[in-house]
Design a protein around this motif. Sequence first.
Motif, PDB file in Angstrom:
ATOM      1  N   MET A   1       0.846  -1.202   0.000  1.00  0.00           N
ATOM      2  CA  MET A   1       0.000   0.000   0.000  1.00  0.00           C
ATOM      3  C   MET A   1       0.879   1.249   0.000  1.00  0.00           C
ATOM      4  O   MET A   1       1.716   1.425   0.890  1.00  0.00           O
ATOM      5  CB  MET A   1      -0.899   0.006   1.234  1.00  0.00           C
ATOM      6  CG  MET A   1      -1.701  -1.276   1.426  1.00  0.00           C
ATOM      7  SD  MET A   1      -3.047  -1.461   0.245  1.00  0.00           S
ATOM      8  CE  MET A   1      -4.259  -0.365   0.967  1.00  0.00           C
ATOM      9  N   ALA A   2       0.697   2.093  -1.001  1.00  0.00           N
ATOM     10  CA  ALA A   2       1.472   3.330  -1.112  1.00  0.00           C
ATOM     11  C   ALA A   2       0.625   4.514  -0.659  1.00  0.00           C
ATOM     12  O   ALA A   2      -0.567   4.587  -0.969  1.00  0.00           O
ATOM     13  CB  ALA A   2       1.939   3.532  -2.542  1.00  0.00           C
ATOM     14  N   MET A   3       1.260   5.436   0.056  1.00  0.00           N
ATOM     15  CA  MET A   3       0.550   6.605   0.569  1.00  0.00           C
ATOM     16  C   MET A   3       0.570   7.769  -0.410  1.00  0.00           C
ATOM     17  O   MET A   3      -0.273   8.654  -0.347  1.00  0.00           O
ATOM     18  CB  MET A   3       1.162   7.051   1.899  1.00  0.00           C
ATOM     19  CG  MET A   3       1.049   6.010   2.998  1.00  0.00           C
ATOM     20  SD  MET A   3      -0.662   5.540   3.345  1.00  0.00           S
ATOM     21  CE  MET A   3      -1.307   7.090   3.978  1.00  0.00           C
ATOM     22  N   ASP A   4       1.554   7.795  -1.327  1.00  0.00           N
ATOM     23  CA  ASP A   4       1.637   8.895  -2.284  1.00  0.00           C
ATOM     24  C   ASP A   4       2.379   8.426  -3.531  1.00  0.00           C
ATOM     25  O   ASP A   4       2.801   7.260  -3.638  1.00  0.00           O
ATOM     26  CB  ASP A   4       2.325  10.117  -1.679  1.00  0.00           C
ATOM     27  CG  ASP A   4       3.706   9.798  -1.094  1.00  0.00           C
ATOM     28  OD1 ASP A   4       4.380   8.887  -1.624  1.00  0.00           O
ATOM     29  OD2 ASP A   4       4.105  10.456  -0.114  1.00  0.00           O
TER      30      ASP A   4
ATOM     31  N   LEU B   1       6.080   4.873  -6.706  1.00  0.00           N
ATOM     32  CA  LEU B   1       7.183   4.748  -7.657  1.00  0.00           C
ATOM     33  C   LEU B   1       8.336   3.960  -7.035  1.00  0.00           C
ATOM     34  O   LEU B   1       8.916   3.075  -7.683  1.00  0.00           O
ATOM     35  CB  LEU B   1       7.656   6.124  -8.097  1.00  0.00           C
ATOM     36  CG  LEU B   1       8.833   6.162  -9.077  1.00  0.00           C
ATOM     37  CD1 LEU B   1       8.476   5.474 -10.384  1.00  0.00           C
ATOM     38  CD2 LEU B   1       9.268   7.604  -9.322  1.00  0.00           C
ATOM     39  N   ASP B   2       8.666   4.256  -5.790  1.00  0.00           N
ATOM     40  CA  ASP B   2       9.741   3.538  -5.108  1.00  0.00           C
ATOM     41  C   ASP B   2       9.434   2.047  -5.018  1.00  0.00           C
ATOM     42  O   ASP B   2      10.330   1.202  -5.163  1.00  0.00           O
ATOM     43  CB  ASP B   2       9.948   4.108  -3.695  1.00  0.00           C
ATOM     44  CG  ASP B   2      10.582   5.492  -3.700  1.00  0.00           C
ATOM     45  OD1 ASP B   2      11.135   5.871  -4.760  1.00  0.00           O
ATOM     46  OD2 ASP B   2      10.508   6.194  -2.675  1.00  0.00           O
TER      47      ASP B   2
ATOM     48  N   LYS C   1       0.013   7.030 -15.060  1.00  0.00           N
ATOM     49  CA  LYS C   1       0.175   8.330 -15.720  1.00  0.00           C
ATOM     50  C   LYS C   1       0.132   9.462 -14.696  1.00  0.00           C
ATOM     51  O   LYS C   1       0.887  10.431 -14.794  1.00  0.00           O
ATOM     52  CB  LYS C   1      -0.922   8.534 -16.772  1.00  0.00           C
ATOM     53  CG  LYS C   1      -0.832   7.596 -17.956  1.00  0.00           C
ATOM     54  CD  LYS C   1      -1.947   7.867 -18.944  1.00  0.00           C
ATOM     55  CE  LYS C   1      -1.899   6.915 -20.124  1.00  0.00           C
ATOM     56  NZ  LYS C   1      -2.994   7.162 -21.089  1.00  0.00           N
ATOM     57  N   GLU C   2      -0.754   9.321 -13.720  1.00  0.00           N
ATOM     58  CA  GLU C   2      -0.908  10.369 -12.713  1.00  0.00           C
ATOM     59  C   GLU C   2       0.354  10.541 -11.874  1.00  0.00           C
ATOM     60  O   GLU C   2       0.649  11.645 -11.407  1.00  0.00           O
ATOM     61  CB  GLU C   2      -2.103  10.046 -11.818  1.00  0.00           C
ATOM     62  CG  GLU C   2      -3.444  10.161 -12.533  1.00  0.00           C
ATOM     63  CD  GLU C   2      -4.595   9.575 -11.736  1.00  0.00           C
ATOM     64  OE1 GLU C   2      -4.354   9.165 -10.573  1.00  0.00           O
ATOM     65  OE2 GLU C   2      -5.716   9.504 -12.265  1.00  0.00           O
ATOM     66  N   ILE C   3       1.110   9.448 -11.690  1.00  0.00           N
ATOM     67  CA  ILE C   3       2.344   9.560 -10.900  1.00  0.00           C
ATOM     68  C   ILE C   3       3.573   9.695 -11.811  1.00  0.00           C
ATOM     69  O   ILE C   3       4.699   9.640 -11.335  1.00  0.00           O
ATOM     70  CB  ILE C   3       2.518   8.362  -9.948  1.00  0.00           C
ATOM     71  CG1 ILE C   3       2.743   7.055 -10.728  1.00  0.00           C
ATOM     72  CG2 ILE C   3       1.316   8.230  -9.020  1.00  0.00           C
ATOM     73  CD1 ILE C   3       3.067   5.865  -9.836  1.00  0.00           C
ATOM     74  N   HIS C   4       3.319   9.854 -13.135  1.00  0.00           N
ATOM     75  CA  HIS C   4       4.397  10.068 -14.115  1.00  0.00           C
ATOM     76  C   HIS C   4       5.427   8.927 -14.084  1.00  0.00           C
ATOM     77  O   HIS C   4       6.631   9.157 -14.170  1.00  0.00           O
ATOM     78  CB  HIS C   4       5.091  11.410 -13.871  1.00  0.00           C
ATOM     79  CG  HIS C   4       4.155  12.568 -13.782  1.00  0.00           C
ATOM     80  ND1 HIS C   4       3.449  13.030 -14.875  1.00  0.00           N
ATOM     81  CD2 HIS C   4       3.765  13.339 -12.729  1.00  0.00           C
ATOM     82  CE1 HIS C   4       2.683  14.048 -14.511  1.00  0.00           C
ATOM     83  NE2 HIS C   4       2.858  14.249 -13.220  1.00  0.00           N
TER      84      HIS C   4
END
Length: 215
Positions: free
Chosen positions: A89-92, A97-98, A119-122
């Motif tokens: 689970m990613a918070m941001d 990406l990490d 796309k939203e996180i590029h």
Amino acid sequence: MVTHEHDEEMSEALEDRVKRASRERRKWDALRRAFDTSRTKQATNYERMKDLEGRKQRLRQVRDSTLLSPQLVLEAVTNMERAGFRVRMAMDAKEALDMVIEEMGDEKLLVKSKTNVSKEIHLTSEMTGMGYEVVETDLGDRIIQIADLPGAHPTGPAAHLDRYDIAKILSEYAGRELEPDPRKLTDFVLEDLSGAIDRSKVGLTGANFVGAEEG
């Protein structure tokens, strides 16, 4: 006093504006044709699904009542893990990406299907900047990626390009002349993608819905 050189500069500037306007006109004409086709298909499908509006309303209700439900999220995660998935689970955007980078391990090639979250996180541009090769497998996204152009629309990224534009883009990429035939252009992209898919060991996709009960 207006000089001959000044006249030439004004003429060149006007010519550039005319060319730019012509390109813009072609782009918007292509977009109109693409969305007209989409609306026509939608109208045809409406006749096949008499209760479509009711279904859409029920879908919105389900989404709104479940999207932020901690209980359902926990149930989905539990059942996905039981099915063999590793859930993180990613918070941001940075954390997401990490996590993708960590999952890549020593691999440098990622093939990905259409996922608007990425796309939203590029994700593609970020990973490419880090030295990874990221290959889009959605047809429109792949054309845009090859052309190094911004997408026109999330669901129709190449809708502003007509078949002649696409043939030119793909011909430059292929190093040979390709016919502006949609079927042949599609076949070329699919054949090119098959090579990347064969080489890759990591793939990424998105999910619009996850069944909490089944995971």
